[in-house]
Design a protein around this motif. Structure first.
Motif, short mmCIF file in Angstrom:
data_model
loop_
_atom_site.label_atom_id
_atom_site.label_comp_id
_atom_site.label_asym_id
_atom_site.label_seq_id
_atom_site.Cartn_x
_atom_site.Cartn_y
_atom_site.Cartn_z
N GLY A 155 1.37 8.22 -8.33
CA GLY A 155 1.98 9.21 -7.44
C GLY A 155 1.11 9.64 -6.27
O GLY A 155 1.57 10.34 -5.36
N GLU A 156 -0.16 9.25 -6.27
CA GLU A 156 -1.07 9.67 -5.19
C GLU A 156 -0.92 8.79 -3.96
O GLU A 156 -0.69 7.59 -4.06
CB GLU A 156 -2.52 9.60 -5.69
N PRO A 157 -1.11 9.38 -2.77
CA PRO A 157 -0.99 8.58 -1.54
C PRO A 157 -2.11 7.56 -1.38
O PRO A 157 -3.19 7.74 -1.94
CB PRO A 157 -1.08 9.63 -0.42
N VAL A 158 -1.82 6.51 -0.64
CA VAL A 158 -2.80 5.44 -0.44
C VAL A 158 -2.94 5.09 1.03
O VAL A 158 -1.96 5.14 1.78
CB VAL A 158 -2.40 4.19 -1.27
N HIS A 159 -4.18 4.81 1.44
CA HIS A 159 -4.42 4.24 2.77
C HIS A 159 -4.40 2.73 2.62
O HIS A 159 -5.29 2.15 2.01
CB HIS A 159 -5.78 4.69 3.32
N LEU A 160 -3.34 2.13 3.12
CA LEU A 160 -3.20 0.68 3.04
C LEU A 160 -3.81 0.08 4.31
O LEU A 160 -3.29 0.29 5.41
CB LEU A 160 -1.72 0.31 2.92
N ILE A 161 -4.91 -0.63 4.14
CA ILE A 161 -5.63 -1.17 5.30
C ILE A 161 -5.28 -2.65 5.45
O ILE A 161 -5.64 -3.48 4.62
CB ILE A 161 -7.16 -1.05 5.13
N ARG B 164 7.09 -2.35 -0.79
CA ARG B 164 7.24 -2.38 -2.27
C ARG B 164 6.38 -1.35 -2.98
O ARG B 164 6.34 -1.32 -4.21
CB ARG B 164 6.92 -3.78 -2.81
N ILE B 165 5.63 -0.55 -2.23
CA ILE B 165 4.80 0.49 -2.84
C ILE B 165 5.60 1.79 -2.84
O ILE B 165 6.19 2.18 -1.83
CB ILE B 165 3.47 0.65 -2.07
N THR B 166 5.60 2.46 -3.99
CA THR B 166 6.48 3.63 -4.14
C THR B 166 5.76 4.96 -3.98
O THR B 166 6.38 6.00 -4.00
CB THR B 166 7.17 3.59 -5.52
N VAL B 167 4.43 4.95 -3.82
CA VAL B 167 3.71 6.19 -3.50
C VAL B 167 3.64 6.30 -1.98
O VAL B 167 3.87 5.31 -1.28
CB VAL B 167 2.28 6.18 -4.11
N PRO B 168 3.31 7.50 -1.43
CA PRO B 168 3.22 7.62 0.02
C PRO B 168 2.15 6.68 0.59
O PRO B 168 1.04 6.59 0.06
CB PRO B 168 2.82 9.09 0.24
#
Ligand code: IMP
Ligand code: MG
Length: 177
Positions: free
Chosen positions: A31-37, A53-57
């Motif tokens: 549930g935690e947000p991710v920085h997708l680089i 396809r990622i369900t977290v922010p």
């Protein structure tokens, strides 16, 4: 000159695999947000499909790095050509990369984001060629492990060509140094 290319993984296969990667990534983030680089340019197609396809922010950011050296052979030295827009301090970082070859690029990036104080740094690579490794990289998610062949398509290029192929293909009879 044009090369003959045969399909290694079809568009349908790749998208299905990315769907699985996205589910695994999402589950681990709890549930935690991710920085997708996204590592430009090669990972651009992969990172976009993965992000969907990622369900977290997801906060998407882009970095462009180059390893000195020519053509298909990497040198150990990596430099930043375009940096991130936002700091990653205290953030969950997920690096989306097209392929792990020598390992030099991701070894550098892992160290860089750790230095910048990311809460954690995970690696998600569409492809990995373990037979070519010069430095070990702890990859958390890998789409496909492949032998030592040169692949193109789905973002991957050969002399800037073929990135836009919707599948992952192998160039027949390409002799690598
Ligand atoms: P590494 O630093 O050697 O792991 O380099 C990874 C980079 O090399 C990738 O981001 C690709 O741009 C490039 N690369 C390595 N193998 C291939 C390949 O088979 N096809 C296209 N690009 C490749
Ligand atoms: Mg690349």
């Amino acid at each position: 000159m044009s090369e003959n290319i045969h399909v290694l993984y079809s568009e349908e296969q790749v998208n299905a695999r990315i769907r699985e990667l996205g589910a695994a990534v999402s589950a681990a983030l709890n549930g935690e947000p991710v920085h997708l680089i996204c590592i430009l340019k090669g990972a651009s197609f992969f990172a976009c499909e993965l992000a969907k396809r990622i369900t977290v922010p997801v906060y998407m950011d882009f970095m462009c790095v180059s390893s000195y050296g020519n053509g298909t052979e990497s040198s150990g030295e990596v430099r930043i050509v375009k940096d991130l827009d936002a700091p990653v301090e205290g953030e969950h970082v997920l690096i989306a990369e097209d392929i792990i070859d020598s390992g030099n690029t991701l070894h550098f990036l892992l160290d860089e984001f750790q230095k910048r104080g990311a809460a954690d740094v995970r690696i998600c690579a569409l492809l990995s060629k373990p037979g070519r490794r010069q430095v070990e990289v702890p990859a958390d998610y890998i789409g496909y492990v492949i032998p030592d062949v040169f692949v193109v398509g789905y973002g991957l290029d050969y002399a800037q060509k073929y990135r836009n192929l919707p599948y992952i293909g192998v160039i027949d009879e390409l002799i690598l140094p």
